[in-house]
Enzyme design. Sequence first.
Site, PDB file in Angstrom:
ATOM      1  N   GLU A  10      -2.547  -3.462   7.416  1.00  0.00           N
ATOM      2  CA  GLU A  10      -3.237  -4.455   6.603  1.00  0.00           C
ATOM      3  C   GLU A  10      -3.303  -5.840   7.237  1.00  0.00           C
ATOM      4  OE1 GLU A  10      -0.272  -3.016   6.095  1.00  0.00           O
ATOM      5  OE2 GLU A  10       1.129  -4.313   5.031  1.00  0.00           O
TER       6      GLU A  10
ATOM      7  N   GLU B 177      -5.330  -0.412   2.352  1.00  0.00           N
ATOM      8  CA  GLU B 177      -5.160  -1.590   3.220  1.00  0.00           C
ATOM      9  C   GLU B 177      -5.796  -2.826   2.585  1.00  0.00           C
ATOM     10  OE1 GLU B 177      -2.951  -0.991   5.177  1.00  0.00           O
ATOM     11  OE2 GLU B 177      -3.145   1.167   5.426  1.00  0.00           O
TER      12      GLU B 177
ATOM     13  N   HIS C 270      -3.545  -4.423   0.034  1.00  0.00           N
ATOM     14  CA  HIS C 270      -2.489  -5.265   0.611  1.00  0.00           C
ATOM     15  C   HIS C 270      -2.910  -6.736   0.678  1.00  0.00           C
ATOM     16  CE1 HIS C 270       0.878  -2.775   1.782  1.00  0.00           C
ATOM     17  NE2 HIS C 270       0.130  -1.936   2.488  1.00  0.00           N
TER      18      HIS C 270
ATOM     19  N   ASP D  82      11.761   0.244  10.509  1.00  0.00           N
ATOM     20  CA  ASP D  82      10.729   1.290  10.553  1.00  0.00           C
ATOM     21  C   ASP D  82      11.232   2.584   9.896  1.00  0.00           C
ATOM     22  OD1 ASP D  82       8.919  -0.370  11.734  1.00  0.00           O
ATOM     23  OD2 ASP D  82       9.053   0.509  13.740  1.00  0.00           O
TER      24      ASP D  82
ATOM     25  N   TYR E 112       6.596   3.770  -1.323  1.00  0.00           N
ATOM     26  CA  TYR E 112       5.184   3.919  -1.706  1.00  0.00           C
ATOM     27  C   TYR E 112       5.054   4.579  -3.072  1.00  0.00           C
ATOM     28  CZ  TYR E 112       3.804   3.026   3.193  1.00  0.00           C
ATOM     29  OH  TYR E 112       3.604   2.462   4.429  1.00  0.00           O
TER      30      TYR E 112
HETATM   31  N1  BES Z   1       1.777  -1.411   6.177  1.00  0.00           N
HETATM   32  C1  BES Z   1       1.621  -0.012   6.308  1.00  0.00           C
HETATM   33  C2  BES Z   1       1.912   0.501   7.694  1.00  0.00           C
HETATM   34  C3  BES Z   1       3.312   0.218   8.200  1.00  0.00           C
HETATM   35  C4  BES Z   1       4.414   0.254   7.377  1.00  0.00           C
HETATM   36  C5  BES Z   1       3.501  -0.043   9.531  1.00  0.00           C
HETATM   37  C6  BES Z   1       5.682  -0.015   7.885  1.00  0.00           C
HETATM   38  C7  BES Z   1       4.752  -0.302  10.031  1.00  0.00           C
HETATM   39  C8  BES Z   1       5.859  -0.288   9.215  1.00  0.00           C
HETATM   40  C9  BES Z   1       0.222   0.430   5.890  1.00  0.00           C
HETATM   41  O1  BES Z   1      -0.309  -0.286   4.840  1.00  0.00           O
HETATM   42  C10 BES Z   1       0.312   1.850   5.433  1.00  0.00           C
HETATM   43  O2  BES Z   1       1.012   2.103   4.492  1.00  0.00           O
HETATM   44  N2  BES Z   1      -0.394   2.769   6.093  1.00  0.00           N
HETATM   45  C11 BES Z   1      -0.395   4.169   5.752  1.00  0.00           C
HETATM   46  C12 BES Z   1      -1.679   4.572   5.113  1.00  0.00           C
HETATM   47  C13 BES Z   1      -1.719   4.445   3.640  1.00  0.00           C
HETATM   48  C14 BES Z   1      -3.017   5.018   3.086  1.00  0.00           C
HETATM   49  C15 BES Z   1      -0.549   5.061   2.923  1.00  0.00           C
HETATM   50  C16 BES Z   1      -0.302   4.962   7.041  1.00  0.00           C
HETATM   51  O3  BES Z   1      -0.460   4.387   8.101  1.00  0.00           O
HETATM   52  O4  BES Z   1      -0.077   6.157   6.963  1.00  0.00           O
HETATM   53 ZN    ZN Z   2       0.652   0.023   3.020  1.00  0.00          ZN
END
Ligand code: BES
Ligand code: ZN
Length: 630
Positions: free
Chosen positions: A301, A326, A329, A403, A411
Amino acid sequence: MSMHPLALCVGIVLLGGSASMSYADDRIPAEAKVAEGDRVDLHSFSKPNQVRVEHVRLFLTVDFAKKELRGEAALRYKREATAPRNAPLVLDTRDLTIEAVMTDGDPHLDNRLSYTLGKADPILGAPLTIAIERDSGEVIIRYRTSPKASALQWLDAPRTAGRKHPFLFSQSQAIHARSWIPCQDSPGVRVTYDAEIRVPDGLGAVMAADRVRQQGNVTTFKMDKPIPSYLIALAVGDLVFRPIGKRTGVWAEPSVVDKAAYEFADTEKMVEAAEKRFGPYRWGRYDILVLPPSFPFGGMENPKLTFATPTVLAGDRSLVALIAHELAHSWSGNQVTGATWRDFWLNEGFTTYLENRIIEDLYGKDRATMEAVLGKQELREELAKFAPRDEILHVDLKGRDPDEGMTRVPYEKGALLLKRLEDTVGRDKFDAFLKGYFDHFAFKSLTTDDFTRYLRAELFPKGPEPVDLHAWIHNPGLPDDAPEPKSERFAAIDKLAATWSDGKVMARDLRAADWSTLEWLHFLRALPAKVAPEKMRELDNAYNLTDRGNSEIASQWLLLAIRNGYTGSDARLDDFLTSIGRRKFLMPLYTELSRTPAGKERARAIYKKARPFYHPIAVESVDKLLGVGG
Ligand code: BES
Ligand code: ZN
């Protein structure tokens, strides 16, 4: 040039001065003390309570031959009145080469500052401690990045869609910004920034910021809203732009941009729907950058410019929930941010909930419910195998890489809590609450405790609260009052999955030729743990699952193929794992392969080919899983 270590006050201790002082003060109510302690970010060496960076100016040259960024970061800082008199400026770094640290002022005078670069911690990197005399000013750091900077992926031309030009992109979340910018790398610290990026001939730079001007090979950017460092983002490549709405558009390589514009045609409508529910979109433009397939996430995002995997380009707009996510966010995460990585669920739980509301507004209740059912199912699968400490929204990440907190728990459990609150107070009241929340905390970072205090005051001022917030936020597992989304369509698919796997109908009699992506995903997940390879072949022959271009269906299918020893998809699995670097797809597939000795060997053989193509973040995860690498 480095200062004597004794000249540095308390050094490594992570508690900020004012926080630790108030901690010891027993006039402060117990709840407030906890809140202060919670504000301390265990994943940053910086001490923003003492000296805080407020604005960053970046001057960087992109060097593909050396795989390095080099130049200067000029940081404007302020020392707090409550800080010890000589409190230094402490920054986070990882694998940076620091060439000089200077102050602003007359360039003819000796304006070098003394500094120490501390010992590197394997997770956190190394603190850069800079002695500052004045209480406010600017320090200028001349530095270069390492070719192995954890945020950056340098792709050679053959790894791109056009195969003619190299590509670079950053991924700063969670704590990778420090590998390309010396900064106070904590979501609790917000900065505005300007950047001048110099790129080689024939390439263009984009950042998650306003584009101010282009002069020759130098592009200037500006972010005038205060944002946390994990949202600073850069990409360089053969990029073109195509508008899709009045404030929306896509950036991609030339051969991808039309497909992207088609896929994301509803983006403007999504922004409008979100604004109606959650308050004004405060970032100006909303664009999407489609990256090469090694992008390790589905989406990121980055403000004003979501970074997205090309694996969402299904051709039928069936995976655009990712864009809704995204985009959401922009309110939860970017406008209102969790103060530390323990508070990550405030970003992702809210966003998952908001995402679902956007999907409902645009595509109706049925589709939104199907997405919610799939989400809860994924959560249940994880809860079945997690240790209790990983099932908690306000997760303890002490000593761990943040991470690792990126599970379905923040989520989906987070979203279920919000849905539970919505069901309790009613949608109208909850929507008003959300608008108020985004407005009240706009451009601020808050702790979980700040959130519960605000929520109680707004929704349950008279107490007792009808939802056990404490249990939801601090206990493992899923509370009994968790909402249970139900889809009639999915119930019908469950029956079909059972009759087919029991051998009562043939695959072609399922009449599944025009099932939606969500229906296929549910069907494949509803199959029993074991399906005979001949049955897999029958299904494959009827619906061509091996050759599906839809990445979500393909990955689900390949998982079943491995599990059931179906060899008809072997070549496709090879191709999938060597051409896509999205961690969400890689991890389950490599894990499934690793369950047998022969599978593990195969996993290692494929990974050997694929590894050079994955992003450092994906490499780190797969290395660990397969027990290979450095
Ligand atoms: N902000 C996250 C990606 C992220 C989280 C990167 C933690 C690094 C550390 C992003 O918004 C996200 O959640 N992406 C998901 C997709 C979403 C539709 C659930 C993904 O990349 O799978
Ligand atoms: Zn996210």
